[in-house]
Design a protein around this motif. Structure first.
Motif, PDB file in Angstrom:
ATOM      1  N   ARG A 158     -13.948   5.873   4.153  1.00  0.00           N
ATOM      2  CA  ARG A 158     -12.684   5.171   4.370  1.00  0.00           C
ATOM      3  C   ARG A 158     -12.271   5.306   5.823  1.00  0.00           C
ATOM      4  N   SER A 185      -4.928   0.489  -1.491  1.00  0.00           N
ATOM      5  CA  SER A 185      -4.890   0.249  -0.046  1.00  0.00           C
ATOM      6  C   SER A 185      -4.565  -1.210   0.251  1.00  0.00           C
ATOM      7  N   ARG A 186      -4.295  -1.474   1.526  1.00  0.00           N
ATOM      8  CA  ARG A 186      -3.988  -2.846   1.944  1.00  0.00           C
ATOM      9  C   ARG A 186      -5.173  -3.778   1.735  1.00  0.00           C
ATOM     10  N   ALA A 203       0.829  -1.209   0.000  1.00  0.00           N
ATOM     11  CA  ALA A 203       0.000   0.000   0.000  1.00  0.00           C
ATOM     12  C   ALA A 203       0.862   1.257   0.000  1.00  0.00           C
ATOM     13  N   ASP A 233      -7.252  -1.077   7.567  1.00  0.00           N
ATOM     14  CA  ASP A 233      -7.992  -0.064   6.823  1.00  0.00           C
ATOM     15  C   ASP A 233      -8.979  -0.736   5.876  1.00  0.00           C
ATOM     16  N   GLU A 240      -8.870   4.330   8.568  1.00  0.00           N
ATOM     17  CA  GLU A 240      -7.480   3.923   8.672  1.00  0.00           C
ATOM     18  C   GLU A 240      -7.099   3.857  10.142  1.00  0.00           C
TER      19      GLU A 240
END
Length: 328
Positions: A260, A43-44, A37, A289, A262
């Motif tokens: 989103r 993203s992960r 990421a 995340d 995180e």
């Protein structure tokens, strides 16, 4: 649920082959999902879906993965092309099978030709055999023999090549349907966009490797990264809960928003809800995340009218960003 297994009763697991190859390259490069990421625009949670075969990655994702791991991009792109071609071809077959087939119409009787309109009978020449000067018209070859080689080719050893070609055709048609209709271009999207955050949407879109694949209502409940909406994404809402970062992201090019979170843990979730009551949620399944699917926005329902909330179930706590606020 009936699964289409291809024209010859079976199909190579192209998506699984791609995911397995990418997992091996990731392990060889000793990269975690978090490191991937950091080195890419994804993203992960996206990499977790790509590398476990839950979702086909985009071409850009494969290229960035190859650059991050030092892998051969051509090998991965070839696997991606085969997987995409097969899945698009299967979808086209299913759509064709589900479409109603109209009954054939009876052949119309040809209208009688007036005598005055008939062509004159050609004269004959006297020859050794007194043969007519007008030779009979050659007959058109039967269509049946032309179809048989195509069937044999479809079921023969060139099946993979046929899948790739057919998939490319289906992809071209899908591209025209999604992005090329009247009023469906990027210029029309920009002219109809509602309230936008600061910054030039045109400049952000120009940095994207390709235009987004949806706009406004066509983005509803679709993934922002799969539709290439994340390239010009900006944060229009932000708040925190016990270190959990909660953001409402907005794409002017796609005229859509998504939530989103995180710095969370497995089980934490994020929810967005618009003025019409439509709602999207996502829960962290791996790493820390995740993000939701998209909701459309408009001039009547701008991005700042969407509520975003983050939840931490282990503490039985939640936090929502108030309307019209971007918290530090």
């Amino acid at each position: 649920m009936v699964v289409d297994k291809g024209g010859d009763g079976g199909s190579p697991p192209f998506r699984d082959q791609l995911a397995e190859a990418m997992r091996g390259m990731k392990e060889e490069a000793r990269l975690s999902y978090g490191k991937l990421a950091e080195k890419t625009h994804y993203s992960r949670s996206s990499w977790e879906r790509f590398l476990n075969g839950k979702q086909l990655p985009t071409t850009v994702a494969v290229e960035e993965f190859a650059a991050a791991t030092g892998a051969d991009a051509d090998v991965l792109l070839a696997l991606l092309a085969r997987a995409t071609a097969y899945e698009e071809l299967r979808a086209a077959r299913q759509q064709q099978a589900a479409a109603p087939h109209p009954a054939p119409e009876p052949a119309a009787r040809p209208a009688s030709t007036p005598v005055s309109a008939q062509a004159p009978v050609p004269a004959t020449t006297t020859g050794p055999a007194n043969v007519s000067a007008t030779a009979p018209a050659p007959q058109a070859p039967s269509a049946a023999p032309a179809r048989r080689p195509r069937v044999r080719e479809w079921k023969g050893h060139a099946r993979t090549a046929a899948l790739v070609v057919a998939g490319a055709l289906v992809g071209s048609i899908a591209t025209v349907v999604i992005g090329g209709g009247p009023g469906g271009g990027a210029a029309a999207d920009s002219s109809r966009a509602g309230a936008q955050p600061s910054g030039s949407a045109a400049g952000a879109q120009a940095s994207s490797p390709r235009p987004p694949a949806c706009s406004a209502d066509t983005c509803l409940r679709r993934e922002p990264q799969a539709m290439d909406c994340h390239w010009d994404g900006t944060t229009v809402r932000e708040t925190w809960l016990r270190g959990l970062k909660i953001q409402l992201r907005y794409s002017a090019a796609c005229r859509a928003v998504w939530g989103r979170i995180e710095n969370g843990t497995v089980g934490d979730s994020v929810t967005i809800k618009d003025k019409g009551g439509r709602e999207e949620s996502a829960t962290i399944r791996v790493d820390n995340d995740t993000y939701t699917r998209m909701l459309a926005v408009s001039a009547d329902a701008p991005p700042d009218s969407v509520i975003i909330c983050g939840q931490i179930p282990r503490y039985q706590e939640s936090e929502c960003s108030p309307l019209g606020a971007v918290l530090p």
